[in-house]
Design a protein around this motif. Structure first.
Motif, PDB file in Angstrom:
ATOM      1  N   CYS A  44      28.732  57.144  81.789  1.00  9.85           N
ATOM      2  CA  CYS A  44      29.953  57.755  81.260  1.00  9.85           C
ATOM      3  C   CYS A  44      31.107  57.472  82.215  1.00  9.85           C
ATOM      4  O   CYS A  44      30.895  57.213  83.396  1.00  9.85           O
ATOM      5  N   CYS A  58      26.109  61.722  79.283  1.00  8.63           N
ATOM      6  CA  CYS A  58      26.940  62.865  78.900  1.00  8.63           C
ATOM      7  C   CYS A  58      27.001  62.963  77.371  1.00  8.63           C
ATOM      8  O   CYS A  58      26.853  61.960  76.669  1.00  8.63           O
ATOM      9  N   CYS A  83      32.983  59.467  83.559  1.00 12.21           N
ATOM     10  CA  CYS A  83      33.088  60.481  84.619  1.00 12.21           C
ATOM     11  C   CYS A  83      32.183  60.135  85.801  1.00 12.21           C
ATOM     12  O   CYS A  83      32.225  60.791  86.834  1.00 12.21           O
ATOM     13  N   GLY A 123      31.853  67.913  77.020  1.00 12.79           N
ATOM     14  CA  GLY A 123      31.679  66.477  76.779  1.00 12.79           C
ATOM     15  C   GLY A 123      31.016  65.794  77.952  1.00 12.79           C
ATOM     16  O   GLY A 123      30.416  64.733  77.815  1.00 12.79           O
ATOM     17  N   HIS A 124      31.120  66.425  79.133  1.00 11.32           N
ATOM     18  CA  HIS A 124      30.519  65.818  80.329  1.00 11.32           C
ATOM     19  C   HIS A 124      29.314  66.601  80.828  1.00 11.32           C
ATOM     20  O   HIS A 124      28.974  66.559  82.005  1.00 11.32           O
TER      21      HIS A 124
HETATM   22 ZN   LIG Z   1      30.785  62.224  81.494  1.00 15.56          ZN
END
Ligand SMILES: [Zn+2]
Length: 403
Positions: free
Chosen positions: A257, A264, A259, A246-247
């Motif tokens: 995102c 992402c 993160c 997912g990242h």
């Molecule tokens: Zn991410």
């Protein structure tokens, strides 16, 4: 073949042989029940005396029960064996950012009771409330003997310290849920990332998945997570964070995102992405009802309801999400070549619309697509919760670790 790890091995004893055969027998009964000892001899290739000895021990330990007497035209009538479902009660806990669902299950993964509670932002308060609810559930269903608590959550767990290390949607960090819950409930607690738990659930109780050794589960909610079973084993990677596809960036300079990176897969193909696509297509000025900022909060369930009514903007938003979902799935299919890839999440409710877009993207972008079956899971079957049960059951039905 697995390389022998000289830093972490167990030598085989005479117990090991007994343990392996006993678990094979338990799995054969699970698959073929009700089953006679003669059939178990045939399925396992073991001697009659060995089968009888193992069956007696499993009956004494209450894993198996003797049931009906079979009817044969000649000779002794066989007594059928089946699993004693009350032997292994499990409490399953599915933690999601807004709501946590608890369930009591017997060995056959049938839920005997289910309830939910809100997920607190403060983990200390949450753990104390959750332990109380688990203990209350166990007291309310005393006929089971309990083997453990299985917990699935949208985060990753460090395999050596058992600490929760990556759970951006929950907002908790560096938390030892396991020890605290074990102390409060007196039961062993198995923690697992939701996608890993879903992959295990499919492996253990997925329909038509007999013989599948390579399976990928993609959970789609406000985040996207991937669980991988390769050669019949869960892939955890260094420190337990494997599967965070997912990242992985899919679009240079794409949206920010949580993160910290941009573009992402999660930020393009999750439920929140669909909500964003929907709001971006709004033409109502900012601040008014129905404006972009207002609609960014629209729950994904509402978008699906609008799609059912053929609302063109909602259909377009879902379609955009489906395209990106397909692109990421194509990457997984090419890179991992699983036998089966299952998709878990609310998005499967609209699979009639999403499935063809995903299939088209996979066909176009993955030259290995023909080898992988892509299957939506039924949300009614509660795959995340079933996964929590599999976490505990695999300790008794899985292959013992040796060498
Ligand atoms: Zn991410």
């Amino acid at each position: 073949m697995r390389k022998i790890d000289l830093n972490n091995f167990q030598v085989a004893t005479s117990e090991t042989v007994r343990d392996i055969n006993s678990r094979i027998m338990l799995n054969l009964v699970r698959k073929h029940q009700p089953v006679s000892r003669a059939d178990l001899m045939r399925y396992s290739g073991l001697q009659r005396s060995t089968v009888s000895a193992i069956a007696e021990r499993l009956i004494a330990e209450r894993w198996l029960k003797e049931g009906a007497v079979g009817n044969l035209p000649r000779g002794r009538k066989p007594t059928f064996l089946h699993l004693n479902t009350e032997r292994c009660g499990v409490v399953g806990v599915d933690i999601q950012p807004a709501t946590t669902t608890l369930a009591v299950s017997s060995m056959d993964s049938q839920f005997l009771a289910q309830e939910s509670m809100s997920t607190a932002k403060d983990p200390v308060e949450f753990i104390s409330r959750l332990s109380r609810r688990i203990n209350d559930l166990i007291r309310a269903h005393p006929r089971n003997s309990y083997e453990g608590v299985g917990i699935s959550l949208p985060g990753r767990i460090d395999t050596s310290s058992q600490q929760l290390i990556f759970a951006p949607t929950l907002g908790w960090s560096e938390l030892d849920l396991k020890t605290q819950l074990e102390q409060a409930t007196g039961l062993p607690v198995e923690l697992e990332n939701a996608a890993n738990a879903c992959a295990l659930a499919e492996l253990w109780s997925g329909e038509h998945l007999d013989g599948v050794r390579n399976l990928v589960a993609v959970t789609v909610s406000d985040d996207i997570s991937v669980g991988m079973i390769m050669n019949g084993q869960l892939v955890r990677g260094s420190t337990g964070v494997a599967g965070e596809f997912g990242h992985v960036a899919q679009m240079q300079g794409g949206p920010k995102c949580r993160c910290g990176n941009n573009g992402c897969w999660e930020v393009l193909a999750s439920n929140s992405a669909a909500a964003r696509y929907y709001s971006e297509s709004a033409s109502v000025p900012k601040g008014e009802v129905g404006s972009k900022s207002d609609m960014a909060k629209l729950p994904f369930g509402d978008i699906l309801r609008l799609v059912e009514r053929n609302d063109p903007r909602a259909c377009k938003a879902l379609n955009q999400m489906a395209h990106h979902l397909g692109d990421g799935i194509a990457m997984l299919v090419t890179g991992l070549a699983p036998d089966v890839l299952v998709v878990v999440g609310e998005v499967t409710r609209a699979w009639g619309k999403v499935g063809p877009v995903v299939a088209e993207a996979v066909k176009r972008r993955s030259f290995t697509h023909a080898a992988t079956r892509i299957l939506p899971t039924d949300p009614e079957a509660q795959p995340r919760l079933r996964g929590t049960i599999a976490l505990v059951l695999q300790n008794h039905f899985g292959a013992p670790s040796i060498a």
